[in-house]
Design a protein around this motif. Structure first.
Motif, PDB file in Angstrom:
ATOM      1  N   HIS A 177       0.826  -1.215   0.000  1.00 33.80           N
ATOM      2  CA  HIS A 177       0.000   0.000   0.000  1.00 33.80           C
ATOM      3  C   HIS A 177       0.861   1.267   0.000  1.00 33.80           C
ATOM      4  CE1 HIS A 177      -3.135   2.945   1.118  1.00 33.80           C
ATOM      5  NE2 HIS A 177      -3.953   2.076   0.554  1.00 33.80           N
ATOM      6  N   GLU A 178       1.685   1.388  -1.029  1.00 33.45           N
ATOM      7  CA  GLU A 178       2.518   2.581  -1.183  1.00 33.45           C
ATOM      8  C   GLU A 178       2.002   3.388  -2.363  1.00 33.45           C
ATOM      9  OE1 GLU A 178       6.556   1.070  -1.212  1.00 33.45           O
ATOM     10  OE2 GLU A 178       6.615   1.184   0.984  1.00 33.45           O
ATOM     11  N   SER A 179       1.618   4.623  -2.080  1.00 34.36           N
ATOM     12  CA  SER A 179       0.902   5.442  -3.060  1.00 34.36           C
ATOM     13  C   SER A 179       1.792   5.979  -4.173  1.00 34.36           C
ATOM     14  CB  SER A 179       0.214   6.607  -2.342  1.00 34.36           C
ATOM     15  OG  SER A 179      -0.657   6.123  -1.347  1.00 34.36           O
ATOM     16  N   TRP A 180       3.067   5.642  -4.137  1.00 35.50           N
ATOM     17  CA  TRP A 180       3.993   6.037  -5.203  1.00 35.50           C
ATOM     18  C   TRP A 180       4.358   4.814  -6.052  1.00 35.50           C
ATOM     19  CZ3 TRP A 180       4.281   6.401  -0.025  1.00 35.50           C
ATOM     20  CH2 TRP A 180       5.171   5.582   0.658  1.00 35.50           C
ATOM     21  N   LEU A 181       3.438   3.881  -6.141  1.00 38.95           N
ATOM     22  CA  LEU A 181       3.631   2.646  -6.901  1.00 38.95           C
ATOM     23  C   LEU A 181       4.032   2.920  -8.349  1.00 38.95           C
ATOM     24  CD1 LEU A 181       3.221  -0.512  -6.765  1.00 38.95           C
ATOM     25  CD2 LEU A 181       0.883  -0.091  -7.548  1.00 38.95           C
ATOM     26  N   GLN A 182       3.536   4.025  -8.907  1.00 38.36           N
ATOM     27  CA  GLN A 182       3.817   4.335 -10.312  1.00 38.36           C
ATOM     28  C   GLN A 182       5.295   4.643 -10.556  1.00 38.36           C
ATOM     29  OE1 GLN A 182       2.239   6.315  -8.257  1.00 38.36           O
ATOM     30  NE2 GLN A 182       2.820   8.433  -8.517  1.00 38.36           N
ATOM     31  N   THR A 183       6.076   4.882  -9.491  1.00 34.91           N
ATOM     32  CA  THR A 183       7.506   5.166  -9.654  1.00 34.91           C
ATOM     33  C   THR A 183       8.348   3.883  -9.620  1.00 34.91           C
ATOM     34  OG1 THR A 183       7.932   5.445  -7.262  1.00 34.91           O
ATOM     35  CG2 THR A 183       7.164   7.391  -8.484  1.00 34.91           C
ATOM     36  N   TYR A 184       7.737   2.746  -9.335  1.00 34.61           N
ATOM     37  CA  TYR A 184       8.467   1.485  -9.233  1.00 34.61           C
ATOM     38  C   TYR A 184       8.919   1.001 -10.611  1.00 34.61           C
ATOM     39  CZ  TYR A 184       6.661   0.609  -4.460  1.00 34.61           C
ATOM     40  OH  TYR A 184       6.372   0.666  -3.125  1.00 34.61           O
ATOM     41  N   SER A 185       9.952   0.171 -10.615  1.00 37.19           N
ATOM     42  CA  SER A 185      10.369  -0.522 -11.827  1.00 37.19           C
ATOM     43  C   SER A 185       9.351  -1.599 -12.164  1.00 37.19           C
ATOM     44  CB  SER A 185      11.731  -1.185 -11.614  1.00 37.19           C
ATOM     45  OG  SER A 185      11.621  -2.245 -10.656  1.00 37.19           O
ATOM     46  N   TYR A 186       9.407  -2.076 -13.409  1.00 37.32           N
ATOM     47  CA  TYR A 186       8.502  -3.149 -13.839  1.00 37.32           C
ATOM     48  C   TYR A 186       8.627  -4.356 -12.911  1.00 37.32           C
ATOM     49  CZ  TYR A 186       6.194  -6.570 -16.841  1.00 37.32           C
ATOM     50  OH  TYR A 186       5.346  -7.540 -17.342  1.00 37.32           O
ATOM     51  N   GLU A 187       9.872  -4.702 -12.566  1.00 40.92           N
ATOM     52  CA  GLU A 187      10.124  -5.895 -11.746  1.00 40.92           C
ATOM     53  C   GLU A 187       9.530  -5.732 -10.342  1.00 40.92           C
ATOM     54  OE1 GLU A 187      12.533  -5.808 -15.172  1.00 40.92           O
ATOM     55  OE2 GLU A 187      12.429  -4.298 -13.558  1.00 40.92           O
ATOM     56  N   LYS A 188       9.658  -4.536  -9.787  1.00 40.07           N
ATOM     57  CA  LYS A 188       9.129  -4.304  -8.438  1.00 40.07           C
ATOM     58  C   LYS A 188       7.604  -4.281  -8.444  1.00 40.07           C
ATOM     59  CE  LYS A 188       9.914  -1.472  -4.327  1.00 40.07           C
ATOM     60  NZ  LYS A 188      10.589  -0.278  -3.750  1.00 40.07           N
ATOM     61  N   ILE A 189       7.017  -3.718  -9.501  1.00 35.91           N
ATOM     62  CA  ILE A 189       5.557  -3.734  -9.630  1.00 35.91           C
ATOM     63  C   ILE A 189       5.064  -5.177  -9.732  1.00 35.91           C
ATOM     64  CG2 ILE A 189       3.615  -3.189 -11.143  1.00 35.91           C
ATOM     65  CD1 ILE A 189       5.114  -0.608 -11.909  1.00 35.91           C
ATOM     66  N   GLU A 190       5.747  -5.976 -10.545  1.00 34.81           N
ATOM     67  CA  GLU A 190       5.351  -7.371 -10.729  1.00 34.81           C
ATOM     68  C   GLU A 190       5.373  -8.113  -9.398  1.00 34.81           C
ATOM     69  OE1 GLU A 190       5.232 -11.538 -11.542  1.00 34.81           O
ATOM     70  OE2 GLU A 190       6.927 -10.521 -10.607  1.00 34.81           O
ATOM     71  N   LYS A 191       6.390  -7.838  -8.580  1.00 32.67           N
ATOM     72  CA  LYS A 191       6.502  -8.486  -7.263  1.00 32.67           C
ATOM     73  C   LYS A 191       5.347  -8.065  -6.352  1.00 32.67           C
ATOM     74  CE  LYS A 191       9.993  -9.233  -3.616  1.00 32.67           C
ATOM     75  NZ  LYS A 191       9.325  -8.693  -2.409  1.00 32.67           N
ATOM     76  N   GLU A 192       5.031  -6.779  -6.349  1.00 32.62           N
ATOM     77  CA  GLU A 192       3.914  -6.262  -5.536  1.00 32.62           C
ATOM     78  C   GLU A 192       2.600  -6.938  -5.907  1.00 32.62           C
ATOM     79  OE1 GLU A 192       2.914  -3.380  -3.291  1.00 32.62           O
ATOM     80  OE2 GLU A 192       4.870  -3.997  -2.541  1.00 32.62           O
ATOM     81  N   ILE A 193       2.338  -7.013  -7.213  1.00 31.50           N
ATOM     82  CA  ILE A 193       1.075  -7.574  -7.682  1.00 31.50           C
ATOM     83  C   ILE A 193       1.018  -9.071  -7.403  1.00 31.50           C
ATOM     84  CG2 ILE A 193      -0.424  -7.945  -9.674  1.00 31.50           C
ATOM     85  CD1 ILE A 193      -0.052  -4.981  -8.764  1.00 31.50           C
ATOM     86  N   ARG A 194       2.080  -9.771  -7.759  1.00 29.66           N
ATOM     87  CA  ARG A 194       2.092 -11.239  -7.625  1.00 29.66           C
ATOM     88  C   ARG A 194       1.975 -11.668  -6.166  1.00 29.66           C
ATOM     89  NH1 ARG A 194       6.477 -13.757  -6.445  1.00 29.66           N
ATOM     90  NH2 ARG A 194       7.797 -12.136  -7.393  1.00 29.66           N
ATOM     91  N   GLU A 195       2.763 -11.059  -5.287  1.00 30.92           N
ATOM     92  CA  GLU A 195       2.747 -11.481  -3.884  1.00 30.92           C
ATOM     93  C   GLU A 195       1.407 -11.176  -3.221  1.00 30.92           C
ATOM     94  OE1 GLU A 195       6.174  -9.893  -1.894  1.00 30.92           O
ATOM     95  OE2 GLU A 195       7.526 -11.332  -2.848  1.00 30.92           O
TER      96      GLU A 195
END
Length: 321
Positions: free
Chosen positions: A89-107
């Protein structure tokens, strides 16, 4: 057979006590205090009374304790739908790399499915955060829709107010510099559409509905504030928004947050948040008024049923990012 009425989907971003404390910059948020034992039974009873089945967007972090898991299981046991609201629940999710976004969504996805027995097929970013990489991750994982956009011109003003009221450091404010979006978000479509991601790949966007033309928010947080000033004023504002949605053939995606339905009388630790001086009873009264007004003109549905309606009635265009 197509619905006789257009649809109004109801969704709730299940932000926990710790996430509000984190947003505000309060000490102790990292111990992850929870109000699920108070809120979840309360909201489920209200929804049962109204015979509503809605979509709960769940934060992955909240699946880590058995106490929380007990209440999260109640959501699907009572017939509601679940969506993914990220892991941390970090509101700056749009600044993440593709790999970090994928980890957030998958987990988050895996944790939510394990606890509730239901795999989420929709996503909403915390703080309405989204990016092209996020949409690509969702599409690659088979998600049916994203619900992260809030078409309003007021994002910068909301961010300014949030910073003023918070205890955040300069570094934390810098990390959140795009929170609630830019002025240009107001130019985005209110009606669901398909993002064209290239190479024949698409994903549906279901925006949180704001008042057509003016793009003023009317989700429950705003109506609670107006209702605390004057119930007739709240009803006038709501009916104006509904009337403009009908006039423009805009289906409604109506957003709830936990603090829209509980007050400082039940969660004293969050009494500092706007609107927490309003009692839980008064908030539920406003919510029931809203549902009565919406149900006069719309069929009340979950997010996936909203998507099914749009696809069945061929109501969507394609948009490039």
């Amino acid at each position: 057979m197509a619905n006789k009425k257009p649809v109004a989907s109801i969704s709730l971003d299940l932000d926990n006590q710790w996430s509000y404390m984190k947003i505000h910059g309060d000490e102790g948020w990292d111990k992850y205090p929870s109000y699920f034992s108070i809120f979840v039974p309360h909201v489920l009873n209200v929804l049962d009374e109204l015979d509503l089945k809605i979509t709960f967007f769940i934060v992955g972090k909240d699946t880590e304790t058995e106490e929380n898991r007990k209440y999260l299981r109640m959501i699907t046991e009572r017939g509601h739908e679940v969506g993914n609201h990220s892991y941390n629940h970090e509101s700056w999710l749009q600044t993440y790399s593709y790999e970090k976004i994928e980890k957030e969504i998958r987990e988050a996805e895996e944790a939510i499915e394990k606890v509730t027995g239901q795999r989420p097929t929709g996503f909403r970013g915390p703080g309405f955060s989204w990016s092209k990489d996020l949409l690509k991750v969702l599409e690659s994982r088979g998600y049916k829709y994203d619900a992260s956009t809030l078409p309003t011109y007021l994002g910068p003003l909301a961010r300014m107010y949030y910073f003023k009221k918070s205890n955040l450091s300069k570094e934390e404010k810098k990390a959140r510099k795009e929170l609630f979006g830019k002025f240009s978000e107001g130019f985005r479509s209110l009606k669901p559409y398909n993002w064209d991601l290239g190479e024949g790949k698409t994903i549906t966007e279901i925006p949180v509905t704001t008042m057509p033309i003016f793009k003023l928010p009317f989700h429950l947080s705003y109506l609670i504030y107006l209702g605390n000033i004057s119930m007739p004023l709240m009803k006038l504002y709501l009916n104006s928004a509904i009337g403009m949605c009908k006039m423009t053939n805009t289906p409604v995606s109506f957003l709830l947050h936990p603090l829209d339905l509980i007050g400082g009388d039940q969660v004293a630790e969050l009494a500092f948040f706007p609107g927490m001086n309003v009692s839980s009873g008064k908030k539920v009264e406003v919510f029931k008024n809203v549902i009565r007004s919406l149900s006069a003109d719309y069929d009340m549905v979950s997010m996936m049923k909203h998507l099914d309606y749009m696809e069945t009635n061929k109501k969507m265009n394609y948009k490039k990012i």
